[in-house]
Design a protein around this motif. Sequence first.
Motif, PDB file in Angstrom:
ATOM      1  N   SER A   1       2.883  -5.814  46.781  1.00 46.65           N
ATOM      2  CA  SER A   1       3.443  -4.562  47.319  1.00 46.65           C
ATOM      3  C   SER A   1       4.473  -4.814  48.403  1.00 46.65           C
ATOM      4  O   SER A   1       5.549  -4.211  48.416  1.00 46.65           O
ATOM      5  CB  SER A   1       2.319  -3.684  47.883  1.00 46.65           C
ATOM      6  OG  SER A   1       1.401  -3.333  46.882  1.00 46.65           O
TER       7      SER A   1
ATOM      8  N   ASN B   1      -8.446  -0.029  50.993  1.00 47.11           N
ATOM      9  CA  ASN B   1      -8.659  -0.789  49.760  1.00 47.11           C
ATOM     10  C   ASN B   1     -10.144  -0.856  49.443  1.00 47.11           C
ATOM     11  O   ASN B   1     -10.981  -0.870  50.351  1.00 47.11           O
ATOM     12  CB  ASN B   1      -8.077  -2.199  49.892  1.00 47.11           C
ATOM     13  CG  ASN B   1      -7.571  -2.755  48.575  1.00 47.11           C
ATOM     14  OD1 ASN B   1      -7.798  -2.182  47.509  1.00 47.11           O
ATOM     15  ND2 ASN B   1      -6.868  -3.872  48.640  1.00 47.11           N
TER      16      ASN B   1
ATOM     17  N   THR C   1      -6.827  -3.780  43.970  1.00 46.00           N
ATOM     18  CA  THR C   1      -5.378  -4.031  43.918  1.00 46.00           C
ATOM     19  C   THR C   1      -5.074  -5.405  43.345  1.00 46.00           C
ATOM     20  O   THR C   1      -4.079  -5.589  42.644  1.00 46.00           O
ATOM     21  CB  THR C   1      -4.766  -3.911  45.321  1.00 46.00           C
ATOM     22  OG1 THR C   1      -5.475  -4.773  46.224  1.00 46.00           O
ATOM     23  CG2 THR C   1      -4.833  -2.486  45.835  1.00 46.00           C
TER      24      THR C   1
END
Length: 280
Positions: A71, A138, A218
């Motif tokens: 990211s 997360n 993720t």
Amino acid sequence: MTRSARRTGGYRPTLRIAGAAAAAALLALTACSDSGSDSESDSGSDSGKGGTSGEPSGEVTVFAAASLTESFEKLGAQFEKDHPGTKVTFSFGGSDALAASITGGAPADVFASASPTTMEIVTDAGAAAGTPETFVRNQLEIATLPGNPDGVASLKDLTDSGLKVVLCDETVPCGSAAQKALEAGALKLTPVSYEEDVKSALNKVVLKEADAAVVYKTDVRAVGDKVEGVDFPESADAINDYPITLLKEAPNAAAAEAFVELVQSAEGQKVLTEAGFLKP
């Protein structure tokens, strides 16, 4: 600068003339100097970090948790595109190791941690410029071999002695979160290894050196079909907040502030949520 003429009978008139000429020269020199200073100031502000226009420039160094790799690399590329003349340099790793590097004097502009606990290492040392802000969250997931050949369906299944399971070290956020999840399920698990960060733990499964690992959603998403993800309810008790801060000794504070703003912006949040992060 010329010296005065030898003393003769015409000494005084010569001195007056020389003095007048010197004064005129001094005035001209001063005017040129002032003009040059203004010019240099204007030029310097254009080439400096940020400049009077407020436009960031130069290199910005970002220390970030390993789980932010994909990211932040996207955001770094976008930042450089939006601000020509800038360069974003990343250092990814376990949040605890990064925090130790920062408090040890490593030059950095921004720190993005995978937990408030590791961020406290930096704030307690007085190395943060202001109060860190949570920008994403997360959640954990079990990463298994493609197709989930061992039929892992729960966190409890990982306690099977026939499975080779990998966890992050307890000192890093993903390891600490995994321990919280295990405690929530009243489970005990002895892994075949503890890894220094979430990428290292996941890579053990990718390379088929382990049957499963407890990592972030993720990270499972980032490697696509190289692993298979399995949700488990205990992960809800171990969601990590990710704080970010500008550092007090930032070599390029103007660019650092602009990068933090991008991360927190709607554009930045879109990149992060598409990667599987949760909004704060």
